[in-house]
Design a protein around this motif. Sequence first.
Motif, PDB file in Angstrom:
ATOM      1  N   SER A 121       2.365   3.389   2.408  1.00 15.05           N
ATOM      2  CA  SER A 121       3.598   2.709   2.780  1.00 15.05           C
ATOM      3  C   SER A 121       3.321   1.389   3.484  1.00 15.05           C
ATOM      4  N   LEU A 122       2.194   1.310   4.194  1.00 11.25           N
ATOM      5  CA  LEU A 122       1.916   0.140   5.014  1.00 11.25           C
ATOM      6  C   LEU A 122       1.810  -1.130   4.185  1.00 11.25           C
ATOM      7  N   ALA A 123       1.124  -1.064   3.059  1.00 10.49           N
ATOM      8  CA  ALA A 123       0.926  -2.246   2.219  1.00 10.49           C
ATOM      9  C   ALA A 123       2.207  -2.688   1.527  1.00 10.49           C
ATOM     10  N   GLN A 124       3.272  -1.903   1.689  1.00  7.40           N
ATOM     11  CA  GLN A 124       4.551  -2.263   1.080  1.00  7.40           C
ATOM     12  C   GLN A 124       5.536  -2.836   2.099  1.00  7.40           C
ATOM     13  N   ARG A 125       5.075  -3.116   3.305  1.00  2.82           N
ATOM     14  CA  ARG A 125       5.997  -3.611   4.331  1.00  2.82           C
ATOM     15  C   ARG A 125       6.516  -5.013   3.996  1.00  2.82           C
ATOM     16  N   ASN A 126       5.762  -5.769   3.189  1.00  2.00           N
ATOM     17  CA  ASN A 126       6.182  -7.094   2.757  1.00  2.00           C
ATOM     18  C   ASN A 126       6.485  -7.045   1.259  1.00  2.00           C
ATOM     19  N   LYS A 127       7.538  -7.724   0.846  1.00  2.00           N
ATOM     20  CA  LYS A 127       7.980  -7.629  -0.549  1.00  2.00           C
ATOM     21  C   LYS A 127       6.965  -8.205  -1.532  1.00  2.00           C
ATOM     22  N   VAL A 128       6.118  -9.149  -1.090  1.00  2.00           N
ATOM     23  CA  VAL A 128       5.138  -9.731  -2.007  1.00  2.00           C
ATOM     24  C   VAL A 128       4.150  -8.667  -2.483  1.00  2.00           C
ATOM     25  N   SER A 129       3.513  -7.990  -1.538  1.00  2.00           N
ATOM     26  CA  SER A 129       2.556  -6.939  -1.913  1.00  2.00           C
ATOM     27  C   SER A 129       3.268  -5.761  -2.564  1.00  2.00           C
ATOM     28  N   HIS A 155       6.633   0.763  12.831  1.00  2.00           N
ATOM     29  CA  HIS A 155       7.981   0.683  12.255  1.00  2.00           C
ATOM     30  C   HIS A 155       7.935   0.180  10.813  1.00  2.00           C
ATOM     31  N   PHE A 156       6.773   0.268  10.169  1.00  2.00           N
ATOM     32  CA  PHE A 156       6.577  -0.383   8.875  1.00  2.00           C
ATOM     33  C   PHE A 156       6.952   0.503   7.686  1.00  2.00           C
ATOM     34  N   TYR A 157       8.100   1.162   7.767  1.00  2.00           N
ATOM     35  CA  TYR A 157       8.572   1.951   6.629  1.00  2.00           C
ATOM     36  C   TYR A 157      10.073   2.183   6.788  1.00  2.00           C
ATOM     37  N   SER A 158      10.699   2.595   5.704  1.00  2.00           N
ATOM     38  CA  SER A 158      12.126   2.895   5.702  1.00  2.00           C
ATOM     39  C   SER A 158      12.374   4.078   4.784  1.00  2.00           C
ATOM     40  N   GLN A 159      13.545   4.647   4.882  1.00  2.00           N
ATOM     41  CA  GLN A 159      13.891   5.771   4.015  1.00  2.00           C
ATOM     42  C   GLN A 159      13.834   5.366   2.548  1.00  2.00           C
ATOM     43  N   GLN A 160      14.354   4.181   2.224  1.00  2.00           N
ATOM     44  CA  GLN A 160      14.370   3.747   0.828  1.00  2.00           C
ATOM     45  C   GLN A 160      12.961   3.527   0.302  1.00  2.00           C
ATOM     46  N   LEU A 161      12.089   2.924   1.117  1.00  2.00           N
ATOM     47  CA  LEU A 161      10.711   2.691   0.690  1.00  2.00           C
ATOM     48  C   LEU A 161      10.009   4.017   0.406  1.00  2.00           C
ATOM     49  N   ILE A 162      10.224   4.993   1.273  1.00  2.00           N
ATOM     50  CA  ILE A 162       9.584   6.303   1.082  1.00  2.00           C
ATOM     51  C   ILE A 162      10.098   6.980  -0.178  1.00  2.00           C
ATOM     52  N   LYS A 163      11.397   6.963  -0.388  1.00  2.00           N
ATOM     53  CA  LYS A 163      11.959   7.593  -1.583  1.00  2.00           C
ATOM     54  C   LYS A 163      11.458   6.900  -2.855  1.00  2.00           C
ATOM     55  N   ASP A 164      11.407   5.570  -2.826  1.00  2.00           N
ATOM     56  CA  ASP A 164      10.903   4.838  -3.995  1.00  2.00           C
ATOM     57  C   ASP A 164       9.446   5.186  -4.276  1.00  2.00           C
ATOM     58  N   SER A 165       8.658   5.312  -3.216  1.00  2.00           N
ATOM     59  CA  SER A 165       7.228   5.620  -3.380  1.00  2.00           C
ATOM     60  C   SER A 165       7.021   7.037  -3.899  1.00  2.00           C
ATOM     61  N   LEU A 166       7.826   7.971  -3.431  1.00  2.00           N
ATOM     62  CA  LEU A 166       7.741   9.345  -3.933  1.00  2.00           C
ATOM     63  C   LEU A 166       8.099   9.412  -5.413  1.00  2.00           C
ATOM     64  N   ILE A 181       8.556  14.025   9.920  1.00  6.38           N
ATOM     65  CA  ILE A 181       9.344  12.798   9.760  1.00  6.38           C
ATOM     66  C   ILE A 181      10.014  12.773   8.391  1.00  6.38           C
ATOM     67  N   LEU A 182       9.250  13.120   7.344  1.00  2.00           N
ATOM     68  CA  LEU A 182       9.816  13.130   5.997  1.00  2.00           C
ATOM     69  C   LEU A 182      10.918  14.174   5.856  1.00  2.00           C
ATOM     70  N   GLY A 183      10.718  15.340   6.469  1.00  4.68           N
ATOM     71  CA  GLY A 183      11.741  16.374   6.404  1.00  4.68           C
ATOM     72  C   GLY A 183      13.072  15.887   6.953  1.00  4.68           C
ATOM     73  N   LYS A 184      13.026  15.216   8.091  1.00  3.57           N
ATOM     74  CA  LYS A 184      14.254  14.661   8.683  1.00  3.57           C
ATOM     75  C   LYS A 184      14.828  13.552   7.813  1.00  3.57           C
ATOM     76  N   MET A 185      13.936  12.676   7.318  1.00  3.65           N
ATOM     77  CA  MET A 185      14.359  11.536   6.515  1.00  3.65           C
ATOM     78  C   MET A 185      15.057  11.978   5.235  1.00  3.65           C
ATOM     79  N   LEU A 186      14.558  13.072   4.642  1.00  2.64           N
ATOM     80  CA  LEU A 186      15.095  13.550   3.376  1.00  2.64           C
ATOM     81  C   LEU A 186      16.229  14.552   3.545  1.00  2.64           C
TER      82      LEU A 186
END
Length: 295
Positions: A121-129, A155-166, A181-186
């Motif tokens: 998730s970390l390398a996805q914090r910026n839209k370029v990477s 703070h380098f993640y969001s619910q949408q980023l995690i769902k997209d990555s899954l 954290i994921l259990g709560k997020m989902l």
Amino acid sequence: MKKIVVGFGELLWDMLPQGRQIGGAPGNFAYHAMQCGLDGYIVSAVGKDPLGKEILQVADRRGINCLVSCVEHPTGTVDVQLNALGVPQYTINEGVAWDYIPFSKELRALAPKADGICFGSLAQRNKVSRNTLHQFLSYAQPDALRIFDINLRQHFYSQQLIKDSLALCNILKLNEEEAVILGKMLGYTTSERVAISKQILSSFHLKMVILTCGSDCSYVFTPAEESYLKTPSVKIADTVGAGDSFTAAFCSCIMQGKSIREAHAAAVEIAAFVCTQNGAMPAWTSELKNKYTQS
């Protein structure tokens, strides 16, 4: 031919109390996969600065194949503090080179050759990477292992980023804190780490979920089987990179035809060894190489 694995994302300096050492989860993954006998690549970016030049030299000495761009941003660094048990706390600096990994013809050529691609998730914090990663995965073979080693940081993640990555992966690697954290997020009703892992496995139609629980134990879940192993007790130097070595060893063994149980046992042993060493990329002992390196 050797299997090809790619670690996509942050290549950086871990600024440890004893001095800086090469780090970043994707590089750690590629290095330990290479130790297992695979052909390991790191896809990242560094700055046009002395730290960037030096880190590429170190990666080359470690034998890692680098598809690393030089960009107009400083080479990444992470301030690392270790507690009394050798467990790291990270302060990850922003606006650095690996936030700006460009897509290139070299990446386009590498993607369909990759047997395994590991990203977090970390390398996805910026839209370029993030956009480069999505392009890279779009050119990968459908049967390639797509390993989401989640690595939730600051703070380098969001619910949408995690769902997209899954949705992009077929293997998930997480630790016990990340499971909660994921259990709560989902929106899951349970806070129990094993139940959460199994629910993610089913909900996102994954091949495997790997759950590590520090000094306690680890699990591997697939739709058909489950593996559980206790974590061995070792004298810890630090735990930097231990999770990355676990992921690399497990996935490398799977790609080389080992069973879930065999791959799990290798991952546990190698991660325990890394904990006895300083830094994330220690050289393996001859015993480990003889046992797990496949030529």
